[in-house]
Design an enzyme around this catalytic site. Structure first.
Site, PDB file in Angstrom:
ATOM      1  N   ARG A 106       1.137 -15.511  -4.258  1.00  0.00           N
ATOM      2  CA  ARG A 106       1.736 -14.151  -4.351  1.00  0.00           C
ATOM      3  C   ARG A 106       2.973 -13.967  -3.480  1.00  0.00           C
ATOM      4  O   ARG A 106       3.370 -12.852  -3.183  1.00  0.00           O
ATOM      5  CB  ARG A 106       0.716 -13.072  -4.003  1.00  0.00           C
ATOM      6  CG  ARG A 106      -0.420 -13.005  -4.994  1.00  0.00           C
ATOM      7  CD  ARG A 106      -0.835 -11.562  -5.223  1.00  0.00           C
ATOM      8  NE  ARG A 106      -1.803 -11.511  -6.287  1.00  0.00           N
ATOM      9  CZ  ARG A 106      -3.100 -11.657  -6.114  1.00  0.00           C
ATOM     10  NH1 ARG A 106      -3.591 -11.834  -4.898  1.00  0.00           N
ATOM     11  NH2 ARG A 106      -3.911 -11.618  -7.130  1.00  0.00           N
ATOM     12  N   LYS A 128      18.475 -12.908  -7.019  1.00  0.00           N
ATOM     13  CA  LYS A 128      18.083 -13.101  -8.421  1.00  0.00           C
ATOM     14  C   LYS A 128      17.613 -14.537  -8.562  1.00  0.00           C
ATOM     15  O   LYS A 128      18.377 -15.478  -8.310  1.00  0.00           O
ATOM     16  CB  LYS A 128      19.287 -12.903  -9.333  1.00  0.00           C
ATOM     17  CG  LYS A 128      19.481 -11.504  -9.808  1.00  0.00           C
ATOM     18  CD  LYS A 128      20.509 -11.522 -10.924  1.00  0.00           C
ATOM     19  CE  LYS A 128      20.915 -10.140 -11.333  1.00  0.00           C
ATOM     20  NZ  LYS A 128      22.013 -10.164 -12.301  1.00  0.00           N
ATOM     21  N   GLU A 170      33.316 -18.017 -10.774  1.00  0.00           N
ATOM     22  CA  GLU A 170      32.571 -16.861 -10.246  1.00  0.00           C
ATOM     23  C   GLU A 170      33.408 -16.104  -9.197  1.00  0.00           C
ATOM     24  O   GLU A 170      33.315 -14.883  -9.089  1.00  0.00           O
ATOM     25  CB  GLU A 170      31.235 -17.310  -9.631  1.00  0.00           C
ATOM     26  CG  GLU A 170      30.306 -18.065 -10.585  1.00  0.00           C
ATOM     27  CD  GLU A 170      29.588 -17.185 -11.623  1.00  0.00           C
ATOM     28  OE1 GLU A 170      29.925 -15.992 -11.749  1.00  0.00           O
ATOM     29  OE2 GLU A 170      28.701 -17.720 -12.325  1.00  0.00           O
ATOM     30  N   LYS A 205      30.100  -9.775  -2.964  1.00  0.00           N
ATOM     31  CA  LYS A 205      28.787  -9.837  -3.626  1.00  0.00           C
ATOM     32  C   LYS A 205      27.732  -9.084  -2.819  1.00  0.00           C
ATOM     33  O   LYS A 205      26.922  -8.330  -3.372  1.00  0.00           O
ATOM     34  CB  LYS A 205      28.375 -11.291  -3.845  1.00  0.00           C
ATOM     35  CG  LYS A 205      26.956 -11.400  -4.362  1.00  0.00           C
ATOM     36  CD  LYS A 205      26.810 -12.155  -5.630  1.00  0.00           C
ATOM     37  CE  LYS A 205      25.430 -11.951  -6.218  1.00  0.00           C
ATOM     38  NZ  LYS A 205      24.963 -13.032  -7.032  1.00  0.00           N
ATOM     39  N   GLU A 215      20.036  -4.079 -10.171  1.00  0.00           N
ATOM     40  CA  GLU A 215      20.967  -3.999 -11.308  1.00  0.00           C
ATOM     41  C   GLU A 215      20.727  -2.809 -12.225  1.00  0.00           C
ATOM     42  O   GLU A 215      20.529  -2.935 -13.425  1.00  0.00           O
ATOM     43  CB  GLU A 215      20.924  -5.313 -12.111  1.00  0.00           C
ATOM     44  CG  GLU A 215      22.159  -5.467 -13.000  1.00  0.00           C
ATOM     45  CD  GLU A 215      22.252  -6.810 -13.694  1.00  0.00           C
ATOM     46  OE1 GLU A 215      22.242  -7.843 -13.009  1.00  0.00           O
ATOM     47  OE2 GLU A 215      22.341  -6.801 -14.918  1.00  0.00           O
ATOM     48  N   ARG A 219      25.856  -3.594 -10.194  1.00  0.00           N
ATOM     49  CA  ARG A 219      25.613  -5.049 -10.131  1.00  0.00           C
ATOM     50  C   ARG A 219      25.816  -5.722 -11.487  1.00  0.00           C
ATOM     51  O   ARG A 219      26.126  -6.909 -11.562  1.00  0.00           O
ATOM     52  CB  ARG A 219      24.199  -5.344  -9.593  1.00  0.00           C
ATOM     53  CG  ARG A 219      23.962  -6.835  -9.375  1.00  0.00           C
ATOM     54  CD  ARG A 219      22.706  -7.166  -8.595  1.00  0.00           C
ATOM     55  NE  ARG A 219      22.602  -8.599  -8.441  1.00  0.00           N
ATOM     56  CZ  ARG A 219      21.746  -9.219  -7.663  1.00  0.00           C
ATOM     57  NH1 ARG A 219      20.891  -8.526  -6.945  1.00  0.00           N
ATOM     58  NH2 ARG A 219      21.724 -10.535  -7.582  1.00  0.00           N
ATOM     59  N   ASN A 223      28.106  -9.720 -14.100  1.00  0.00           N
ATOM     60  CA  ASN A 223      27.853 -10.484 -15.327  1.00  0.00           C
ATOM     61  C   ASN A 223      29.082 -10.550 -16.230  1.00  0.00           C
ATOM     62  O   ASN A 223      28.971 -10.932 -17.406  1.00  0.00           O
ATOM     63  CB  ASN A 223      26.695  -9.856 -16.109  1.00  0.00           C
ATOM     64  CG  ASN A 223      25.395 -10.038 -15.376  1.00  0.00           C
ATOM     65  OD1 ASN A 223      25.047 -11.136 -14.996  1.00  0.00           O
ATOM     66  ND2 ASN A 223      24.676  -8.949 -15.164  1.00  0.00           N
ATOM     67  N   HIS A 226      29.486 -13.332 -18.652  1.00  0.00           N
ATOM     68  CA  HIS A 226      28.214 -14.047 -18.767  1.00  0.00           C
ATOM     69  C   HIS A 226      27.511 -13.860 -20.119  1.00  0.00           C
ATOM     70  O   HIS A 226      26.773 -14.731 -20.545  1.00  0.00           O
ATOM     71  CB  HIS A 226      27.269 -13.648 -17.624  1.00  0.00           C
ATOM     72  CG  HIS A 226      27.661 -14.284 -16.316  1.00  0.00           C
ATOM     73  ND1 HIS A 226      28.878 -14.071 -15.714  1.00  0.00           N
ATOM     74  CD2 HIS A 226      26.997 -15.153 -15.506  1.00  0.00           C
ATOM     75  CE1 HIS A 226      28.945 -14.761 -14.591  1.00  0.00           C
ATOM     76  NE2 HIS A 226      27.819 -15.428 -14.443  1.00  0.00           N
ATOM     77  N   HIS A 230      26.439 -17.187 -21.724  1.00  0.00           N
ATOM     78  CA  HIS A 230      25.059 -17.604 -21.988  1.00  0.00           C
ATOM     79  C   HIS A 230      24.901 -18.057 -23.441  1.00  0.00           C
ATOM     80  O   HIS A 230      24.175 -19.020 -23.728  1.00  0.00           O
ATOM     81  CB  HIS A 230      24.071 -16.473 -21.656  1.00  0.00           C
ATOM     82  CG  HIS A 230      23.953 -16.231 -20.183  1.00  0.00           C
ATOM     83  ND1 HIS A 230      23.284 -15.146 -19.649  1.00  0.00           N
ATOM     84  CD2 HIS A 230      24.399 -16.938 -19.121  1.00  0.00           C
ATOM     85  CE1 HIS A 230      23.353 -15.204 -18.328  1.00  0.00           C
ATOM     86  NE2 HIS A 230      24.019 -16.279 -17.986  1.00  0.00           N
ATOM     87  N   HIS A 243      27.983 -24.282 -15.823  1.00  0.00           N
ATOM     88  CA  HIS A 243      27.845 -22.831 -15.934  1.00  0.00           C
ATOM     89  C   HIS A 243      29.186 -22.123 -15.690  1.00  0.00           C
ATOM     90  O   HIS A 243      29.606 -21.258 -16.475  1.00  0.00           O
ATOM     91  CB  HIS A 243      26.767 -22.338 -14.969  1.00  0.00           C
ATOM     92  CG  HIS A 243      26.625 -20.851 -14.963  1.00  0.00           C
ATOM     93  ND1 HIS A 243      26.269 -20.129 -16.081  1.00  0.00           N
ATOM     94  CD2 HIS A 243      26.821 -19.941 -13.978  1.00  0.00           C
ATOM     95  CE1 HIS A 243      26.256 -18.843 -15.785  1.00  0.00           C
ATOM     96  NE2 HIS A 243      26.592 -18.699 -14.518  1.00  0.00           N
TER      97      HIS A 243
HETATM   98  N1  GLY Z   1      25.076 -13.617 -10.558  1.00  0.00           N
HETATM   99  C1  GLY Z   1      24.907 -12.253 -10.898  1.00  0.00           C
HETATM  100  C2  GLY Z   1      24.116 -11.468  -9.930  1.00  0.00           C
HETATM  101  O1  GLY Z   1      23.662 -11.999  -8.939  1.00  0.00           O
HETATM  102  O2  GLY Z   1      23.908 -10.291 -10.119  1.00  0.00           O
END
Ligand code: GLY
Length: 338
Positions: A106, A128, A170, A205, A215, A219, A223, A226, A230, A243
């Protein structure tokens, strides 16, 4: 040591310091990083017992099977709730380890020691963590903040240039959405500025994550590029592009949409493309099948009620979210890449 505080932990910059832990430690890495840097890490850890688990390198291994092998290793070595996981590698390792740490008994603490530029500026920051499955990328995961992050740029010296450049996708993403001044500085980038550039990206960030950890709003702008990326990664089975390279193409696709919606000018769109190309990032792609590509885009976690939510640049230094793009306009954009 320079630090950026995020929630209750620090993101530490500079030579890897001593890490002490009153319990067992499981370091999870990939064979490459392990071969290059494990001795350095081992010298820096003081713990009751230290174990190492290696998993294969590459986005295609960010799977439940890799999580199982980490958990097996933790159970084999009788780790308990006082134990610590250390993620030692790039974004794939960081994501799988953070997820495994979140579900082992857990939840136990984990430390991120990112060794690629992309993971140092983005994926190791903000909690994340997760894995991919055959439905798409990062669809299984958690928000699970690490106990600490250590960013030692000396690990980047052994990074192949393609992977190094991939990290810049990024960095450019953050500059375009949040900081025009930083975007302009990136045009004058020189290797001497590497550490300052990493710090700047992490500052941006960390600020966004602090404001919107789960998010629900701002946030999502991280993306940018992205949703398209993706779909590209799925279409190519994660095999052709790194990526960051897919993100670079994804940003160019998003820009084409932003241009049609009058959010950016031709000149701004060209400036972004030029900057990506200055870091040798790809900006072109040939979509196999437009309808299939759109259904892959819909798998994005931001999609709701069968509508794709796009993150688009609004000039340079700002962004817009749009979940109401007509099929007609989206098709026009995708046809430019078909
Ligand atoms: N890489 C996107 C985020 O961390 O929100």
């Amino acid at each position: 040591m320079y630090r950026i505080e995020l929630f209750d932990y620090s993101i530490n910059f500079g030579t890897l310091p001593k890490i002490t832990h009153d319990g067992k430690v499981l370091i999870i890495s990939n064979p490459k990083i392990s071969g290059l840097h494990m001795q350095k890490l081992l010298k820096n850890i003081q713990a009751r017992e230290i174990y190492i688990c290696t998993i294969d390198d590459g986005e295609e291994y960010k799977t439940m099977a890799s999580v199982e092998s980490i958990l097996q290793s933790a159970f084999n070595h009788k780790l308990d709730r006082k134990s610590l996981f250390i993620a030692f590698g790039g974004g794939v390792i960081g994501d799988i380890v953070g997820f495994s740490a979140g579900i082992f008994m857990r939840g136990i603490p984990f430390i991120q020691i990112p060794t690629t530029l992309l993971s140092q500026v983005d994926s190791s920051i903000g909690g994340k963590v997760g894995i991919n499955n055959n439905y798409g990328k990062n669809l299984i995961g958690l928000f699970n903040q690490p106990k600490e992050v250590f960013i030692d740029e000396s690990f980047l010296k052994t990074l192949p240039s393609r992977e190094f450049n991939s990290g810049f996708a990024e960095i450019i993403k953050m500059a375009v959405c949040f900081d025009k001044e930083f975007f302009l500085q990136l045009h004058k980038y020189d290797d001497k500025n590497l550490l300052d550039t990493i710090k700047m990206a992490v500052r941006i960030k960390a600020k966004i994550v602090k404001e919107d950890e789960k998010e629900n709003g701002i946030r999502a702008a991280l993306n940018y590029g992205h949703t398209f990326a993706h779909a590209i990664e799925l279409e190519t089975n994660y095999k052709k592009l790194l990526h960051g390279e897919a993100v670079s193409i994804g940003m160019v696709m998003a820009n084409s949409l932003a241009l049609k919606l009058n959010l950016i000018s031709n000149e701004e769109s060209q400036n972004i493309k030029n900057l990506l190309e200055a870091f040798n990032l790809p900006t072109t792609y040939k979509i196999n099948n437009i309808n299939n590509f759109k259904s892959l885009m819909l798998l994005d976690k931001k999609s709701q009620n069968n509508k794709i939510k796009f993150v688009l640049p609004k000039g340079i230094g700002s962004f817009a979210l749009n979940d109401d793009v007509s099929d007609l306009i989206l098709d026009e954009v995708l046809r430019e890449f078909a």
